[in-house]
Design a protein around this motif. Structure first.
Motif, PDB file in Angstrom:
ATOM      1  N   GLU A   1       0.825  -1.214   0.000  1.00  0.00           N
ATOM      2  CA  GLU A   1       0.000   0.000   0.000  1.00  0.00           C
ATOM      3  C   GLU A   1       0.861   1.266   0.000  1.00  0.00           C
ATOM      4  O   GLU A   1       0.351   2.359   0.236  1.00  0.00           O
ATOM      5  CB  GLU A   1      -0.928   0.008   1.212  1.00  0.00           C
ATOM      6  CG  GLU A   1      -1.945  -1.125   1.250  1.00  0.00           C
ATOM      7  CD  GLU A   1      -3.121  -0.928   0.304  1.00  0.00           C
ATOM      8  OE1 GLU A   1      -3.268   0.184  -0.247  1.00  0.00           O
ATOM      9  OE2 GLU A   1      -3.881  -1.892   0.097  1.00  0.00           O
ATOM     10  N   GLY A   2       2.151   1.119  -0.209  1.00  0.00           N
ATOM     11  CA  GLY A   2       3.018   2.306  -0.264  1.00  0.00           C
ATOM     12  C   GLY A   2       3.111   2.985   1.085  1.00  0.00           C
ATOM     13  O   GLY A   2       3.409   2.339   2.088  1.00  0.00           O
TER      14      GLY A   2
ATOM     15  N   LEU B   1       0.741   4.215   2.873  1.00  0.00           N
ATOM     16  CA  LEU B   1      -0.462   4.094   3.700  1.00  0.00           C
ATOM     17  C   LEU B   1      -0.103   3.480   5.063  1.00  0.00           C
ATOM     18  O   LEU B   1       0.549   2.436   5.121  1.00  0.00           O
ATOM     19  CB  LEU B   1      -1.499   3.218   2.999  1.00  0.00           C
ATOM     20  CG  LEU B   1      -2.883   3.208   3.651  1.00  0.00           C
ATOM     21  CD1 LEU B   1      -3.726   4.371   3.151  1.00  0.00           C
ATOM     22  CD2 LEU B   1      -3.619   1.902   3.373  1.00  0.00           C
TER      23      LEU B   1
ATOM     24  N   ALA C   1      -7.204   5.296   4.441  1.00  0.00           N
ATOM     25  CA  ALA C   1      -6.985   6.111   3.248  1.00  0.00           C
ATOM     26  C   ALA C   1      -7.788   7.410   3.333  1.00  0.00           C
ATOM     27  O   ALA C   1      -7.291   8.491   2.998  1.00  0.00           O
ATOM     28  CB  ALA C   1      -7.369   5.326   1.999  1.00  0.00           C
TER      29      ALA C   1
ATOM     30  N   GLN D   1      -6.266  11.146   3.487  1.00  0.00           N
ATOM     31  CA  GLN D   1      -6.681  12.166   2.520  1.00  0.00           C
ATOM     32  C   GLN D   1      -7.119  13.435   3.244  1.00  0.00           C
ATOM     33  O   GLN D   1      -6.766  14.547   2.863  1.00  0.00           O
ATOM     34  CB  GLN D   1      -7.871  11.644   1.705  1.00  0.00           C
ATOM     35  CG  GLN D   1      -7.469  10.922   0.453  1.00  0.00           C
ATOM     36  CD  GLN D   1      -8.685  10.449  -0.326  1.00  0.00           C
ATOM     37  OE1 GLN D   1      -9.830  10.773   0.000  1.00  0.00           O
ATOM     38  NE2 GLN D   1      -8.437   9.667  -1.340  1.00  0.00           N
TER      39      GLN D   1
ATOM     40  N   ASP E   1       7.536   6.704   2.976  1.00  0.00           N
ATOM     41  CA  ASP E   1       7.209   5.421   2.342  1.00  0.00           C
ATOM     42  C   ASP E   1       8.164   4.361   2.899  1.00  0.00           C
ATOM     43  O   ASP E   1       9.370   4.422   2.655  1.00  0.00           O
ATOM     44  CB  ASP E   1       7.380   5.543   0.818  1.00  0.00           C
ATOM     45  CG  ASP E   1       6.983   4.264   0.085  1.00  0.00           C
ATOM     46  OD1 ASP E   1       6.803   3.226   0.760  1.00  0.00           O
ATOM     47  OD2 ASP E   1       6.858   4.302  -1.148  1.00  0.00           O
TER      48      ASP E   1
ATOM     49  N   SER F   1      -4.140  -2.266  -4.371  1.00  0.00           N
ATOM     50  CA  SER F   1      -3.963  -1.280  -3.296  1.00  0.00           C
ATOM     51  C   SER F   1      -4.922  -0.099  -3.476  1.00  0.00           C
ATOM     52  O   SER F   1      -5.423   0.150  -4.577  1.00  0.00           O
ATOM     53  CB  SER F   1      -2.523  -0.784  -3.271  1.00  0.00           C
ATOM     54  OG  SER F   1      -2.254  -0.042  -4.438  1.00  0.00           O
TER      55      SER F   1
ATOM     56  N   THR G   1      -4.357   3.021  -3.546  1.00  0.00           N
ATOM     57  CA  THR G   1      -3.866   4.013  -4.511  1.00  0.00           C
ATOM     58  C   THR G   1      -4.189   3.566  -5.936  1.00  0.00           C
ATOM     59  O   THR G   1      -4.675   4.368  -6.747  1.00  0.00           O
ATOM     60  CB  THR G   1      -2.336   4.164  -4.367  1.00  0.00           C
ATOM     61  OG1 THR G   1      -2.014   4.129  -2.984  1.00  0.00           O
ATOM     62  CG2 THR G   1      -1.829   5.421  -4.995  1.00  0.00           C
ATOM     63  N   ARG G   2      -3.914   2.303  -6.240  1.00  0.00           N
ATOM     64  CA  ARG G   2      -4.172   1.791  -7.592  1.00  0.00           C
ATOM     65  C   ARG G   2      -5.670   1.827  -7.901  1.00  0.00           C
ATOM     66  O   ARG G   2      -6.071   2.204  -9.008  1.00  0.00           O
ATOM     67  CB  ARG G   2      -3.684   0.352  -7.718  1.00  0.00           C
ATOM     68  CG  ARG G   2      -2.198   0.195  -7.729  1.00  0.00           C
ATOM     69  CD  ARG G   2      -1.641   0.497  -9.132  1.00  0.00           C
ATOM     70  NE  ARG G   2      -0.199   0.303  -9.163  1.00  0.00           N
ATOM     71  CZ  ARG G   2       0.378  -0.865  -9.396  1.00  0.00           C
ATOM     72  NH1 ARG G   2      -0.364  -1.935  -9.648  1.00  0.00           N
ATOM     73  NH2 ARG G   2       1.677  -0.976  -9.402  1.00  0.00           N
TER      74      ARG G   2
ATOM     75  N   MET H   1      -7.942   3.780  -6.634  1.00  0.00           N
ATOM     76  CA  MET H   1      -8.411   5.155  -6.823  1.00  0.00           C
ATOM     77  C   MET H   1      -7.976   5.699  -8.182  1.00  0.00           C
ATOM     78  O   MET H   1      -8.739   6.386  -8.870  1.00  0.00           O
ATOM     79  CB  MET H   1      -7.887   6.040  -5.692  1.00  0.00           C
ATOM     80  CG  MET H   1      -8.613   5.780  -4.381  1.00  0.00           C
ATOM     81  SD  MET H   1      -7.901   6.659  -3.004  1.00  0.00           S
ATOM     82  CE  MET H   1      -8.303   8.309  -3.430  1.00  0.00           C
ATOM     83  N   GLU H   2      -6.757   5.347  -8.553  1.00  0.00           N
ATOM     84  CA  GLU H   2      -6.241   5.781  -9.856  1.00  0.00           C
ATOM     85  C   GLU H   2      -7.106   5.221 -10.986  1.00  0.00           C
ATOM     86  O   GLU H   2      -7.495   5.925 -11.911  1.00  0.00           O
ATOM     87  CB  GLU H   2      -4.817   5.250  -9.981  1.00  0.00           C
ATOM     88  CG  GLU H   2      -3.963   5.911 -11.028  1.00  0.00           C
ATOM     89  CD  GLU H   2      -2.581   5.269 -11.021  1.00  0.00           C
ATOM     90  OE1 GLU H   2      -2.175   4.802 -12.089  1.00  0.00           O
ATOM     91  OE2 GLU H   2      -1.955   5.206  -9.944  1.00  0.00           O
TER      92      GLU H   2
END
Lengths: 562, 123
Positions: A140-141, A143, A213, A217, A253, B94, B96-97, B99-100
């Protein structure tokens, strides 16, 4: 004479033999063993994975390859370098220099991708060895970075859950001592035992990645919108004290943690648990709860607020120099009156006041299962070196003491949980190497205030939002909350150039499901929490209630009526 | 030792050797106590058989061990592959992916949420 010499020589020999065979026996046995056997790693299990509460992977294990060489076996270093260097994306000359060195064993690359490793292995070059290694990966990077922490190349966890549960998550490495010949080569007929390493324990966290998330945000949006330098948001379930989401900025990260070493102070420590600050007026919640619970006052009790009060030789004033005159205890909360709070704490006296402060969990770690938790600072009268009589007055409205955001969120959850404090937690479930699942249960810490007091304080918090901090309202839901605009202590006083804005609340009422604490560091658009953090609270609460599937008040009433 | 053979370079076949041995035993050419000779020869044959069995066992064990080693290496390779795939799958799914991808498909975050109370029985 000759006989005596012979006896002496014999004695020397005997002593020498005794030393070798008795005194140094162990050393020689070890030496012989070292020559006879070699320890090799047979299998290296992956580190335990970490999942969110819905089974989404937050930390897993990828494969990389270490490329090594035994220069003595490389016949043509240039030719080998020309084949290997492009795959490793390194200059040919650099690789050639390594292969021409005197070392018995050199590392050409510590961690290359799976594709690159397999490409080199397929070349089948004599003297070039490709060894698979594990690398920690966070799909999830960034996150939940602070909560997770990170792992070094040596697969050692630091910070967050990785740091706290490092021992548990560590894999078992299976080694085998194999017999070797004089050339240190494996003896062919010695059959290796078939051993698979036990998998490490895996963890399921209490957090929800979708909620996390949304929280991240909102934190990003708020810091930009209000020009803050950073901030923290914590979301907890007041019924279980499970942390559902927790985010702080600046963040990082964990996949690329080494990139942050260049920062003066890398952002690895989790500000939510490791950073303490003076909370400001949100602490009036504690003062009022203590005063009500000790039956010193009731919400309608009045006092005359002259805009100033002296405690321990220090003058305390209301913010903005207000002189409101006769006020009730409810007004102290709704109008956030410093003088009223100091009046309450002095009426209670230090014994009663600090008994409640400590019972709410301030001045000691909450016991959350995250690495690096700070204690906070609460000086008591018996701490002679640091105590000042004025503390009793200033502490009542959140000055002169320090708390962590998690301690504040825990105190809010205590009020929302009818006055019972549990231990906040981040791990919901552990799966051991033997597959045994251990679920964590809510851990009781203290009955801090009575359910009646908790209900009264909650009602005052609702009125605070409805009458005073309208930015924090959530359409369709009843929520309770309180602001805190805190000055930042610097040597010799307080920093006039900035504040820390906090808003803490919970909802929806009457059965609160979420506690939300928002802290913004040095917002520049307004120094006041009711114009910054409160706005973030309203926005975030609305999104989270919808995410949780909690219907708006009218719908809930209609559903209940069915 | 073998009489009648003149060249040391010539090799006896097993059949010839056994036939010569049987003939010798029958005629009592080796020893005046043929029973003792028989026992000695039986002992030698027994030892040779045991050695053969031992060598076979060692050889089988070594080759089975090697095979096991290969299987274990394959198992570990598959385990690594599996772990990597789990991470890759998680990355692909994920937040992020997702949402993208949602943005690419034209979805936007809801600004205003309007709950619609449904009449009974129409959930």
């Amino acid at each position: 004479m000759i006989c005596a010499i012979m006896v002496a020589l014999a004695l020397v020999i005997v002593v020498h033999l005794a030393r070798i065979q008795v005194a140094d026996h162990g050393d020689y046995v070890d030496d012989a063993r070292e020559q006879r056997v070699r320890t090799v790693v047979m299998a290296d299990a992956p580190r335990g994975a970490i999942y969110d509460r819905n089974g989404h992977m937050l930390a897993g294990n990828g494969v990389r390859y270490a490329v090594e060489a035994a220069p003595a076996y490389v016949a043509d270093p240039l030719a080998v370098a020309e084949q290997v260097a492009p795959i490793l994306e390194r200059p040919v000359a650099e690789i050639e220099a390594l292969l021409e060195g005197d070392g018995l064993w050199v590392q050409l690359a510590a961690q290359v991708s799976k594709q690159a490793g397999e490409q080199i292995a397929e070349l089948g070059l004599l003297g070039i060895y490709v060894r698979p290694t594990w690398v920690r990966e966070y799909p999830e990077g960034d996150l939940a970075a602070h909560m997770l922490g990170f792992c070094t190349v040596e697969i050692t966890g630091y910070y967050g859950v990785e740091g706290y549960y490092d021992t548990l998550l560590r894999p078992e490495t299976v080694t085998w001592e194999r017999p070797v010949d004089t050339a240190n080569e494996e003896i062919p007929w010695a059959v290796k035992p078939f051993v698979m390493p036990d998998p490490a324990a895996s963890l399921v966290l209490t957090i929800d990645r979708t909620m996390q998330a949304l929280v991240e945000q909102e934190l990003m949006r708020s810091t930009i919108e209000f020009g803050a330098q950073g901030g923290t948001i914590i979301v907890m379930d007041p019924n279980t004290f499970e942390i559902l989401a927790m985010a702080s900025l600046p963040s990082y990260d964990p996949n690329h943690y080494t990139d942050y070493y260049e920062w003066g102070e890398p952002p690895f420590a989790d500000p939510a648990v490791s950073q303490q600050y003076e909370p400001g007026s949100i602490f009036k919640l504690i003062t009022i709860a203590a005063a009500l619970d000790s039956r010193l006052v009731w919400t309608g009790s009045t006092y005359n607020d002259t805009g100033r009060i002296e405690v321990g030789g220090r003058e305390i004033r209301n913010s903005l120099g207000r002189v409101p005159g006769e006020q009730t205890v409810a007004d102290i909360m709704i109008k956030s009156l410093n003088v009223g709070a100091a009046w309450l704490s002095t009426q209670m006296g230090p014994d009663v006041f600090y008994r409640y402060v400590r019972a709410f969990g301030f001045g000691s770690p909450t016991g959350v299962d995250l690495a690096g938790e700070a204690w906070g600072t609460v000086w008591l009268p018996q701490d002679v070196e640091n105590w000042h009589d004025s503390n009793l007055g200033t502490n009542a409205f959140g000055q002169g003491l320090a708390v962590t955001p998690l301690q504040l969120a825990t105190a809010l959850a205590t009020i929302a949980n009818d006055g019972v404090r549990l231990r906040p937690r981040i791990v919901a479930q552990q799966t051991g190497p033997d597959g045994q699942v251990i679920s964590s249960e809510p851990a009781f810490e203290a009955r801090v205030i009575s359910p009646e007091t908790a209900d009264t304080v909650t009602k005052l918090m609702v009125r605070t939002i409805e009458e005073s901090v309208t930015n924090a309202r959530v359409n369709g839901y009843r929520v309770a909350g309180k602001t805190g605009t805190a000055q930042i202590p610097v040597p010799g006083g307080y920093d006039p150039s900035g504040t820390i804005a906090t808003f803490g609340g919970f909802g929806p009422l009457p059965d609160p499901q979420l506690v939300i604490l928002i802290k913004l560091d040095r917002p520049s658009t307004s120094e006041w929490a009711f114009q910054t953090a409160a706005t973030s609270f309203g926005r975030l609460a609305e999104q989270l209630f919808v995410l949780q599937g909690i219907p708006p008040q009218e719908l809930a009433i209609a559903e209940a009526a069915r | 030792m073998v009489r009648g053979r003149t060249s040391g370079d010539e090799k006896l076949s097993i059949r010839e050797f056994l036939s010569w041995l049987a003939d010798g035993l029958r005629r009592g050419r080796f020893d005046r106590r043929p029973q003792m000779s028989r026992s000695l020869i039986l002992l030698v044959v027994g030892l040779v058989a045991m050695a053969a069995v031992y060598l076979t066992l060692v050889s089988t064990t070594a080759s089975t061990g090697r095979h096991l080693e290969e299987l274990q290496a394959e198992l570990l390779r598959l385990q690594r592959e599996n772990e990597q795939l789990l991470v890759d799958i998680s990355e692909a799914g994920s937040v992020t992916r997702l949402m993208e991808r949602a943005r690419q498909l034209g979805f936007v975050p809801a600004e205003e949420l309007l709950p619609l109370p449904l009449p009974q029985g129409e959930e």
